[in-house]
Design an enzyme around this catalytic site. Sequence first.
Site, short mmCIF file in Angstrom:
data_model
loop_
_atom_site.label_atom_id
_atom_site.label_comp_id
_atom_site.label_asym_id
_atom_site.label_seq_id
_atom_site.Cartn_x
_atom_site.Cartn_y
_atom_site.Cartn_z
N ASP A 17 -12.35 25.72 -23.11
CA ASP A 17 -11.27 26.01 -24.05
C ASP A 17 -10.11 25.07 -23.73
O ASP A 17 -10.04 24.54 -22.61
CB ASP A 17 -10.89 27.49 -23.85
CG ASP A 17 -9.60 27.83 -24.57
OD1 ASP A 17 -9.55 27.62 -25.79
OD2 ASP A 17 -8.66 28.31 -23.91
N ASP A 19 -6.23 25.38 -24.97
CA ASP A 19 -4.90 25.97 -24.71
C ASP A 19 -5.00 27.10 -23.69
O ASP A 19 -5.77 28.04 -23.88
CB ASP A 19 -4.31 26.50 -26.02
CG ASP A 19 -4.11 25.37 -27.03
OD1 ASP A 19 -3.43 24.40 -26.68
OD2 ASP A 19 -4.67 25.46 -28.15
N GLU A 312 7.70 31.11 -1.93
CA GLU A 312 8.07 31.64 -0.62
C GLU A 312 7.62 30.69 0.49
O GLU A 312 6.58 30.89 1.10
CB GLU A 312 7.39 33.01 -0.39
CG GLU A 312 7.68 34.05 -1.46
CD GLU A 312 8.88 34.92 -1.12
OE1 GLU A 312 9.36 34.86 0.03
OE2 GLU A 312 9.32 35.66 -2.02
N LEU A 315 8.64 27.79 6.90
CA LEU A 315 8.67 26.55 7.67
C LEU A 315 8.04 26.81 9.03
O LEU A 315 8.42 27.78 9.70
CB LEU A 315 10.11 26.03 7.82
CG LEU A 315 10.69 25.25 6.62
CD1 LEU A 315 10.55 26.02 5.32
CD2 LEU A 315 12.14 24.86 6.86
N HIS A 317 8.23 26.30 12.10
CA HIS A 317 9.14 25.87 13.16
C HIS A 317 10.02 27.08 13.51
O HIS A 317 10.33 27.87 12.65
CB HIS A 317 10.01 24.71 12.65
CG HIS A 317 11.00 24.21 13.65
ND1 HIS A 317 10.66 23.29 14.61
CD2 HIS A 317 12.32 24.50 13.85
CE1 HIS A 317 11.74 23.03 15.35
NE2 HIS A 317 12.75 23.76 14.91
N TYR A 324 20.75 29.77 5.03
CA TYR A 324 21.06 30.07 3.63
C TYR A 324 22.07 29.06 3.09
O TYR A 324 22.99 28.65 3.80
CB TYR A 324 21.67 31.48 3.49
CG TYR A 324 20.66 32.58 3.74
CD1 TYR A 324 19.63 32.83 2.83
CD2 TYR A 324 20.76 33.38 4.88
CE1 TYR A 324 18.71 33.83 3.06
CE2 TYR A 324 19.84 34.39 5.11
CZ TYR A 324 18.81 34.60 4.20
OH TYR A 324 17.91 35.59 4.44
P1 ADP Z 1 15.04 36.59 2.45
O1 ADP Z 1 14.39 37.75 1.82
O2 ADP Z 1 16.52 36.54 2.25
O3 ADP Z 1 14.36 35.29 2.08
P2 ADP Z 1 13.63 36.44 4.98
O4 ADP Z 1 13.43 37.58 5.91
O5 ADP Z 1 12.44 35.93 4.21
O6 ADP Z 1 14.81 36.82 4.02
O7 ADP Z 1 14.25 35.27 5.82
C1 ADP Z 1 14.39 34.00 5.24
C2 ADP Z 1 15.55 33.25 5.83
O8 ADP Z 1 15.36 33.07 7.22
C3 ADP Z 1 15.62 31.86 5.25
O9 ADP Z 1 16.41 31.84 4.07
C4 ADP Z 1 16.23 31.06 6.37
O10 ADP Z 1 17.65 31.08 6.25
C5 ADP Z 1 15.82 31.80 7.63
N1 ADP Z 1 14.72 31.20 8.40
C6 ADP Z 1 14.69 31.14 9.74
N2 ADP Z 1 13.57 30.56 10.17
C7 ADP Z 1 12.82 30.25 9.09
C8 ADP Z 1 11.55 29.63 8.90
N3 ADP Z 1 10.81 29.22 9.93
N4 ADP Z 1 11.09 29.48 7.63
C9 ADP Z 1 11.83 29.90 6.59
N5 ADP Z 1 13.03 30.49 6.69
C10 ADP Z 1 13.55 30.68 7.94
MG MG Z 2 12.21 35.17 1.97
#
Ligand code: ADP
Ligand code: MG
Length: 386
Positions: A17, A19, A312, A315, A317, A324
Amino acid sequence: MAASKPVSKLVSHVIVDLDGTLLNTDSVANQILKSFLAKLGKKWDSKSAHRIVGRTPLEAAAAVVEDYQLPYSKEEFLSMITPLFADQWCNIRPLAGANRLIKHLRSNGVPMALASNSPKSNIEAKISCHNGWKESFSAIVGGDEVEDGKPSPNIFLEAAKRMNTEPSSCLVIEDSVAGVTAGNAAEMEVIAVPSIPKQVDKLSSASEVVNSLLDLQPEKWGLPQFEDWIEGTLPIEPWYIGGPVIKGFGRGSKVLGIPTANLSAESFSDILSEHTSGVYFGWAALSTRGIYKMVMNIGWNPYFANTEKTIEPWLLHEFDEDFYGEELRLAIIGYIKPEANFPSLESLIARIHEDGRIAEKALDLPLYAAYRDSPYLTNPLPESNS
Ligand code: ADP
Ligand code: MG
């Protein structure tokens, strides 16, 4: 979303298909209808999108006229919006995995037909915008070439006939309920690739339901298998998104040890509608900190009537503080698997960690490592960027 029935039937021909299966038509249709209705002082509700997917243009027009009580007949409405669509044909983007599927079947000599409820001239106009598509189909059947469109089997039966093969040798790939019904009625094997997650139950009459074209396993049907998966990952055409990190839903993911730095999904609704939900990975740059490996989930947010997805990224690390408001840029370069349901929180957490390990390892492969140096990640923000 996984296989529903055991698969035994082998096929030699594929009918797809257009679309909602190969092309992200919904996103353009939504934009056109939204601005058209706005001029009449009405607000497009994405729920109506469910009523137009997979229908013939006239049926779709009738549904909109009825839903919004428009002062036109369905024919009048259709003639008003048709030119608006015609202007946009080349702005309709391929869905994730569409180019890959077409190239794969073509290079392996699997005969392929295109069968759509759209009129043939519209199909031709739409596919002419995509390199290599037209030549890849040995037959193209439009809704105006048969007596009844899907859910009638006629379009698919005609496609089989034009490929000089039996219906039983054909595998149909479809996103809509009408299309799956039509494929079943044609007594063909049917893979459903739902474009609307809520419809998954209604698609269960398909031989198999897959999350996206990326998840197809043609070898299950006796067709050549894809050879591009590497160590549990699928390289994809890279895409790049970025913006300030915003507050998420406060799900307490940090408590689980899996914080996800949310980007505003609203800013990326178009690009997200092209990309299937699932687990992806790539590289993440934080403007003031550096470049990190990243694994991310793209998923449906139940609060947004299943039309908005969230992003979502986790990272890979350990940071000793939140970031934020900082500019986060992502290069998304590989796919791991569809979103799945888990019997328990523990199994969910375990699986996310496993996805993290898969991404961590894959990103060391030269193929993926090269993207660490993408200018999008390494270039400083332009002064004017706000
Ligand atoms: P929220 O619901 O506000 O996204 P989370 O509990 O998911 O809260 O935490 C995400 C926040 O944590 C990120 O916005 C960032 O500021 C911080 N943070 C710290 N370490 C990490 C990481 N390894 N990966 C992503 N975010 C991280
Ligand atoms: Mg989050």
